[in-house]
Design a protein around this motif. Sequence first.
Motif, PDB file in Angstrom:
ATOM      1  N   ALA A  23      61.840  37.687  82.217  1.00 37.50           N
ATOM      2  CA  ALA A  23      60.704  37.811  83.124  1.00 37.50           C
ATOM      3  C   ALA A  23      59.365  37.656  82.406  1.00 37.50           C
ATOM      4  O   ALA A  23      58.312  37.746  83.042  1.00 37.50           O
ATOM      5  CB  ALA A  23      60.761  39.156  83.843  1.00 37.50           C
ATOM      6  N   GLY A  24      59.416  37.442  81.091  1.00 34.37           N
ATOM      7  CA  GLY A  24      58.191  37.274  80.322  1.00 34.37           C
ATOM      8  C   GLY A  24      57.626  38.561  79.760  1.00 34.37           C
ATOM      9  O   GLY A  24      56.597  38.548  79.078  1.00 34.37           O
ATOM     10  N   GLY A  25      58.273  39.697  80.036  1.00 35.59           N
ATOM     11  CA  GLY A  25      57.820  40.973  79.487  1.00 35.59           C
ATOM     12  C   GLY A  25      58.117  41.072  78.006  1.00 35.59           C
ATOM     13  O   GLY A  25      59.040  40.440  77.493  1.00 35.59           O
ATOM     14  N   VAL A  26      57.345  41.894  77.305  1.00 37.50           N
ATOM     15  CA  VAL A  26      57.437  41.987  75.851  1.00 37.50           C
ATOM     16  C   VAL A  26      58.449  43.055  75.436  1.00 37.50           C
ATOM     17  O   VAL A  26      58.264  44.244  75.710  1.00 37.50           O
ATOM     18  CB  VAL A  26      56.060  42.307  75.232  1.00 37.50           C
ATOM     19  CG1 VAL A  26      56.169  42.364  73.707  1.00 37.50           C
ATOM     20  CG2 VAL A  26      55.027  41.261  75.651  1.00 37.50           C
ATOM     21  N   ILE A  27      59.503  42.612  74.765  1.00 40.90           N
ATOM     22  CA  ILE A  27      60.494  43.540  74.203  1.00 40.90           C
ATOM     23  C   ILE A  27      59.986  44.115  72.892  1.00 40.90           C
ATOM     24  O   ILE A  27      60.178  45.288  72.585  1.00 40.90           O
ATOM     25  CB  ILE A  27      61.846  42.822  73.996  1.00 40.90           C
ATOM     26  CG1 ILE A  27      62.439  42.412  75.347  1.00 40.90           C
ATOM     27  CG2 ILE A  27      62.826  43.706  73.230  1.00 40.90           C
ATOM     28  CD1 ILE A  27      63.677  41.552  75.238  1.00 40.90           C
ATOM     29  N   ASP A  28      59.313  43.289  72.110  1.00 38.54           N
ATOM     30  CA  ASP A  28      58.680  43.748  70.872  1.00 38.54           C
ATOM     31  C   ASP A  28      57.737  42.663  70.371  1.00 38.54           C
ATOM     32  O   ASP A  28      57.912  41.475  70.659  1.00 38.54           O
ATOM     33  CB  ASP A  28      59.716  44.060  69.790  1.00 38.54           C
ATOM     34  CG  ASP A  28      59.166  44.967  68.688  1.00 38.54           C
ATOM     35  OD1 ASP A  28      58.103  45.583  68.900  1.00 38.54           O
ATOM     36  OD2 ASP A  28      59.795  45.063  67.619  1.00 38.54           O
ATOM     37  N   ASP A  29      56.698  43.094  69.657  1.00 39.99           N
ATOM     38  CA  ASP A  29      55.866  42.123  68.947  1.00 39.99           C
ATOM     39  C   ASP A  29      56.252  42.163  67.479  1.00 39.99           C
ATOM     40  O   ASP A  29      56.559  43.220  66.921  1.00 39.99           O
ATOM     41  CB  ASP A  29      54.370  42.357  69.157  1.00 39.99           C
ATOM     42  CG  ASP A  29      53.881  43.720  68.682  1.00 39.99           C
ATOM     43  OD1 ASP A  29      54.686  44.679  68.638  1.00 39.99           O
ATOM     44  OD2 ASP A  29      52.679  43.835  68.377  1.00 39.99           O
ATOM     45  N   LEU A  30      56.278  41.000  66.854  1.00 42.23           N
ATOM     46  CA  LEU A  30      56.877  40.827  65.537  1.00 42.23           C
ATOM     47  C   LEU A  30      55.955  40.039  64.619  1.00 42.23           C
ATOM     48  O   LEU A  30      55.122  39.255  65.076  1.00 42.23           O
ATOM     49  CB  LEU A  30      58.196  40.047  65.660  1.00 42.23           C
ATOM     50  CG  LEU A  30      59.193  40.459  66.736  1.00 42.23           C
ATOM     51  CD1 LEU A  30      60.219  39.369  66.949  1.00 42.23           C
ATOM     52  CD2 LEU A  30      59.865  41.773  66.351  1.00 42.23           C
ATOM     53  N   VAL A  31      56.141  40.231  63.320  1.00 44.71           N
ATOM     54  CA  VAL A  31      55.572  39.317  62.326  1.00 44.71           C
ATOM     55  C   VAL A  31      56.748  38.662  61.619  1.00 44.71           C
ATOM     56  O   VAL A  31      57.685  39.345  61.189  1.00 44.71           O
ATOM     57  CB  VAL A  31      54.672  40.034  61.311  1.00 44.71           C
ATOM     58  CG1 VAL A  31      54.178  39.043  60.252  1.00 44.71           C
ATOM     59  CG2 VAL A  31      53.477  40.665  62.023  1.00 44.71           C
ATOM     60  N   ILE A  32      56.703  37.333  61.538  1.00 45.04           N
ATOM     61  CA  ILE A  32      57.797  36.588  60.944  1.00 45.04           C
ATOM     62  C   ILE A  32      57.289  35.790  59.756  1.00 45.04           C
ATOM     63  O   ILE A  32      56.210  35.202  59.808  1.00 45.04           O
ATOM     64  CB  ILE A  32      58.467  35.680  62.000  1.00 45.04           C
ATOM     65  CG1 ILE A  32      59.709  35.010  61.429  1.00 45.04           C
ATOM     66  CG2 ILE A  32      57.490  34.686  62.599  1.00 45.04           C
ATOM     67  CD1 ILE A  32      60.609  34.428  62.504  1.00 45.04           C
TER      68      ILE A  32
END
Length: 374
Positions: free
Chosen positions: A92-101
């Motif tokens: 649905a486009g919701g954020v599960i987590d924000d990450l740095v890769i």
Amino acid sequence: MTTLRSPLHDEHVALDATLVDFAGWQMPVRYSGDIAEHQAVRTGAGLFDLSHMGELSVRGAGAADFLDFALAGRVSAVKLWGAKYTMLCNEAGGVIDDLVIYRRDWDHFFIVANASNKDRVVTELRDRIGAYEATVEDVSAEIALIAVQGPLSAQITGAMCELGEDDIAAMKYYSGANVLLEGGIHAFVARTGYTGEDGFELFVGADEAREVWQLALKYGTPLGMIPAGLSSRDSLRLEAGMPLYGQELDESTTPFEAGLGRIIAFGTEANPRGDFMGREALAKVKESGVAKQLVGLVGEGRRSARTGYAVTDEAGNQVGVVTSGVPSPTLGQPIAMAYVPVSMAEPGTVVGIDVRGRREEMTVTALPFYKREK
């Protein structure tokens, strides 16, 4: 559930840190004091233990293509030794987590996830592998993360190196390098952080964390660097307008509502991108626009807005909610972030904040509140 301890736990106890339960970990919230630690990072340097964060290793000939599908950003475009801020979204486009890769090799990526979401991120990524030639390994228990943040961070981090001081000095923002620290300790060092200042994050073996912490103090203390806890990290990131998962970001919020639509790569006709998780939903949001928007708020009084406080219109009707708020040590006035209707998101708009039953006025302002001089 057992509370986890950082490899640096004994160091924190020796420094008489105030320890709290945070995302299943016992972590230092402060040492000498929130304001002193905050100001040290803004003017000199602060030393953080971030060993509660999750670290994942993604390897394989198809790793880049897999991550292009699994994440919102175009990971295959990250150069060797480069880094990228991105998000793991649901359908649905919701954020599960924000990450740095970080790209450690052409077929090797290193991901830093929020501590509270790490297990979910591992599960989601593994579920999305499908036919891609890639593996996801949770290496969090093997790694300690120590951050040196502030205007003096390059000088301090460079001094810690036995080999690689020139790499530290030449390193660009959002890139990294392998270095050899004093004492023969191997480290992956990245010019990244969550404070709004210049800074470096050192990924080292968990069994070498205490040596690296002491090494940082050895070179940083004479320059005024002090250990800093999670409380000052929160006020620093808020001044810098950086979202925090669980407050500004969650699965009911899309990157567009958080003002981070720029991180989503849809591709162009000249440079097309394949399908990725949440693409269809996110494309619809981009086309139709959002109903609510994350904004900055600045107050003139002394009473601060806090997480969960209601945002009200002129008639006193609730129109939004405060996601984060503190008295800003740098600006000397209350600041906050909140979600409000798009119609009230224009800078200069005055809103009310229900502070324990009393209306306090705050003014919408563009984020970030603070931006360091280059």
